[in-house]
Enzyme design. Structure first.
Site, short mmCIF file in Angstrom:
data_model
loop_
_atom_site.label_atom_id
_atom_site.label_comp_id
_atom_site.label_asym_id
_atom_site.label_seq_id
_atom_site.Cartn_x
_atom_site.Cartn_y
_atom_site.Cartn_z
N TYR A 432 0.74 -1.35 -0.05
CA TYR A 432 0.06 0.09 -0.10
C TYR A 432 0.93 1.40 0.04
O TYR A 432 2.05 1.07 0.12
CB TYR A 432 -1.12 0.08 1.15
CG TYR A 432 -0.71 0.11 2.59
CD1 TYR A 432 0.56 0.35 3.16
CD2 TYR A 432 -1.72 -0.61 3.57
CE1 TYR A 432 0.87 0.23 4.46
CE2 TYR A 432 -1.26 -0.70 5.15
CZ TYR A 432 0.03 -0.21 5.43
OH TYR A 432 0.34 -0.21 6.48
N GLU A 433 0.11 2.30 0.07
CA GLU A 433 0.83 3.73 -0.16
C GLU A 433 1.66 3.64 -1.55
O GLU A 433 2.66 4.38 -1.48
CB GLU A 433 1.59 4.16 0.94
CG GLU A 433 1.95 5.56 1.18
CD GLU A 433 0.59 6.51 1.26
OE1 GLU A 433 -0.37 6.18 1.71
OE2 GLU A 433 0.63 7.32 0.36
N GLY A 434 1.17 2.86 -2.60
CA GLY A 434 2.14 2.87 -3.84
C GLY A 434 2.97 1.55 -3.70
O GLY A 434 3.72 1.77 -2.84
N GLN A 439 7.11 2.90 -6.27
CA GLN A 439 8.04 3.63 -5.81
C GLN A 439 9.41 3.55 -6.62
O GLN A 439 10.13 4.49 -6.80
CB GLN A 439 8.49 3.21 -4.34
CG GLN A 439 7.50 2.83 -3.37
CD GLN A 439 6.49 4.27 -3.17
OE1 GLN A 439 7.37 5.37 -3.17
NE2 GLN A 439 5.36 4.03 -3.16
#
Ligand SMILES: Cc1cc2nc3c(=O)[nH]c(=O)nc-3n(C[C@H](O)[C@H](O)[C@H](O)COP(=O)(O)OP(=O)(O)OC[C@H]3O[C@@H](n4cnc5c(N)ncnc54)[C@H](O)[C@@H]3O)c2cc1C
Length: 580
Positions: A432-434, A439
């Site tokens: 999650y969060e990319g 990234q």
């Protein structure tokens, strides 16, 4: 087993290696003194170790449950939540003007680490809140700030982030949730968001959702996305925030880990929301806060490294099995070379990611300096470090948790010890969060669009370490410098290869190994710097272990980074099971 927040380790990195005292010269933190910081760290260590950690295993065994539209959280969370908000921890990073503690990112990061180790699923609620506070501070108008920020900072209300939809995950620009302007200037939001962390729960009086949605006739893709704040309850005629706003949690996911964190599917039906920032600039607003949120997830990876390591050490100090042929035997598995290798690997990787995350946090703080030159340099440095801090630390979190299970042998696979929970909980941090793949793409794309300036800035820092090593009186340190120097040659040639690629797909093909290589060598740089700051034998031995046992992986990653897209696309469709 207990969890003990590693406060001495934190202080060593903050004060001895990263020179966090540079913060005290910044106008926004001028009132902060080292004694205050130490006190905050002690309080954070106490509350997380004593009041939160006892809830960790319970959170795994008694997951959040949706009952008649209300989500009941793990027993014990409500009391702990009260304790946390009484201590002001919900608003740790929030601006003091709106009731926050106004602490720097580096201090928030330490608190987040301790909280994450103590109970990762619970700490995610606070991370989401921090993200929302950050977004509103940076992009909302004063009316919205005055209404929402004091309540989010006090913990009376909590915040979430709503990006993901069934057909819009990594490609956020594909989202279809609709926003239509109401006559009173607010917006009606309609659509469905999935995987919303802490999207529904029973701990606060209101839940405020930051929702990405699309206005009629907005440009296609990410350029047509706007950001809205949509509370679960809005004001009634008596001006009380008690009126249902057609925001409904329709289900809560059953997950591999993070059982204490309710991950909800949220349905919005003409729910009233208010625009944050400008129309069609929603993704820009989300990106500003993503630096903090991504760093926060990197810290989650670190938190699980620390927890797994503490658990593995305790087990290895006590478990008797076999007889190692060494002097000063303790008669436990820690005597065996292979177990030692596992434990020192865990320790050294944990130290590397702690230094990386705290360094990125410090750069974020310094990027707010009034000295424009310093601010711009640190801002570029932080932007480059953050995808590495997120992806490297969470991948290492998974690796360290995995080794932790191995140290425990069969007991690692049995739930009683809690190490399986660490392994299950940490896994999502790489997603999650990319995702970590995203990234890596960010690193070789946006973060290298400066022709490698930020990357070369970090390379110069490592050259300085190497130069300091070469003049050092201690031969062990000089040897570490030589190893670092050899790896740096590999990193530089990999970076140059990346920058030279005309076909961007070649960069993309090597993005993940490139990020790994960068993270790994940065880790070596931090550990070697640390070894030069102290006479402690263990510190030196740890750095040497990393340089000899971990750093060589970096060079392999460097080579893989340069293999190009051809090595991936030189296959038939048949190979992947597509029918012809
Ligand atoms: C427990 C949990 C909590 C979450 N909390 C939240 C939350 O609070 N708010 C929220 O909005 N979302 C949340 N998410 C959603 C999360 O951010 C997404 O799952 C994540 O961004 C990936 O999206 P996806 O699942 O659709 O996977 P996909 O985007 O379908 O990706 C699948 C795979 O393809 C790769 N991939 C996709 N696109 C590309 C590309 N362009 N180049 C290279 N590789 C690519 C990915 O890296 C991944 O390996 C949560 C998810 C989970 C599991």
């Amino acid at each position: 087993m207990s969890y003990i927040a590693p406060i001495d380790e934190t202080k060593f990195w903050l004060y001895e290696v990263l020179e966090a005292k540079r913060l005290f010269s910044l106008s926004n933190f001028r009132e902060l003194k080292k004694d205050d910081l130490d006190l905050i760290l002690s309080e954070a260590a106490k509350i997380t170790s004593e009041s939160i950690y006892p809830l960790n295993q319970k959170s795994d065994q008694s997951p959040a449950k949706l009952e008649n539209g209300v989500c009941r959280t793990t027993p014990g969370f409500a009391e702990a939540y009260k304790l946390l908000i009484q201590g002001g921890w919900a608003g740790i990073s929030g601006d003091q003007k709106y009731g926050g503690m106004g602490l720097p990112s580096i201090v928030t990061s330490c608190f987040n680490e301790y909280f994450g180790s103590a109970c990762l699923s619970f700490s995610l609620l606070f991370l989401m809140n921090q993200g929302q506070i950050d977004a509103l501070e940076n992009h909302a108008n004063e009316d919205i700030k005055n209404i929402f920020l004091p309540k989010l900072n006090s913990g009376e209300w909590t915040g979430t982030m709503n990006l993901t939809e069934p057909h819009a995950g990594s490609d956020v620009g594909a989202l279809t949730t609709k926003a239509e302007k109401n006559s009173d200037g607010s917006y009606a939001i309609t659509g469905q968001k999935i995987y919303i962390s802490w999207g529904e729960h029973d701990l606060s009086n209101n839940i405020c959702h930051l929702v990405l949605a699309r206005l009629p006739n907005s440009p296609k893709g990410s350029k047509g996305v706007s950001l809205f704040i949509v509370p679960k309850y809005i004001q009634n005629k008596e001006d009380e925030w008690l009126l249902e706003n057609n925001v409904k949690a329709i289900s809560v996911e059953k997950k591999m880990g993070m059982h204490g964190s309710p991950t909800a599917v949220i349905e919005y039906r003409q729910s009233r929301g208010w625009l944050v920032g400008d129309e069609n600039a929603g993704l820009h607003a989300m990106f500003t806060m993503m630096n903090n949120a991504r760093l926060g997830v990197g810290i989650e990876g670190l938190s699980q490294c620390e927890l797994a390591t503490q658990k593995a050490l305790e087990f290895a100090r006590n478990r008797k099995q076999g007889h190692a042929k060494i002097d000063n035997r303790k008669g436990v598995i820690l005597d065996h070379p292979d177990v030692r290798r596992m434990l020192i690997t865990m320790k050294s990787l944990t130290a590397a990611v702690r230094a990386l995350c705290l360094d990125a946090a410090l750069s974020l703080d310094l990027s707010k300096s009034n000295d424009k030159q310093l601010a711009s340099k640190e801002s570029a440095r932080a932007s480059f470090l953050i995808p590495i801090a997120k992806a490297f630390s969470t991948d290492i979190g998974c690796r360290v948790a995995d080794i932790g299970i191995q140290v425990h042998g069969g007991m690692g696979y049995v739930e009683e010890t809690g190490v399986a929970q660490v392994f299950r909980d940490v896994r999502v941090t790489a997603i999650y969060e990319g995702t970590n793949g995203i990234q890596a793409i960010d690193l070789v794309g946006r973060k290298m669009a400066d022709s490698g300036k930020a990357a070369n800035g970090l390379i110069d820092e490592m050259k300085l370490t190497i130069s300091n090593c070469s003049h050092h009186e201690d031969q062990q340190i000089r040897e570490m410098g030589t190893r670092l120097s050899k790896s740096l040659v590999c990193l530089e040639s990999t970076l140059n290869w990346m920058l030279k690629q005309e076909d961007f797909n070649n960069r993309l093909a090597g993005a993940t190994p490139f990020l790994q290589a960068f993270g790994m060598i940065l880790g070596a740089n931090y550990l070697v710097k640390a070894a030069m700051k102290t006479d402690a034998l263990d510190r030196k031995s740890l750095a040497q272990f990393y340089c000899v046992n971990i750093l060589p992986e970096m060079e392999a990653y460097g080579v893989i980074s340069q293999s190009g897209q051809k090595s991936l696309y030189n296959f038939t469709d048949n190979f992947f099971g597509f029918s012809q």
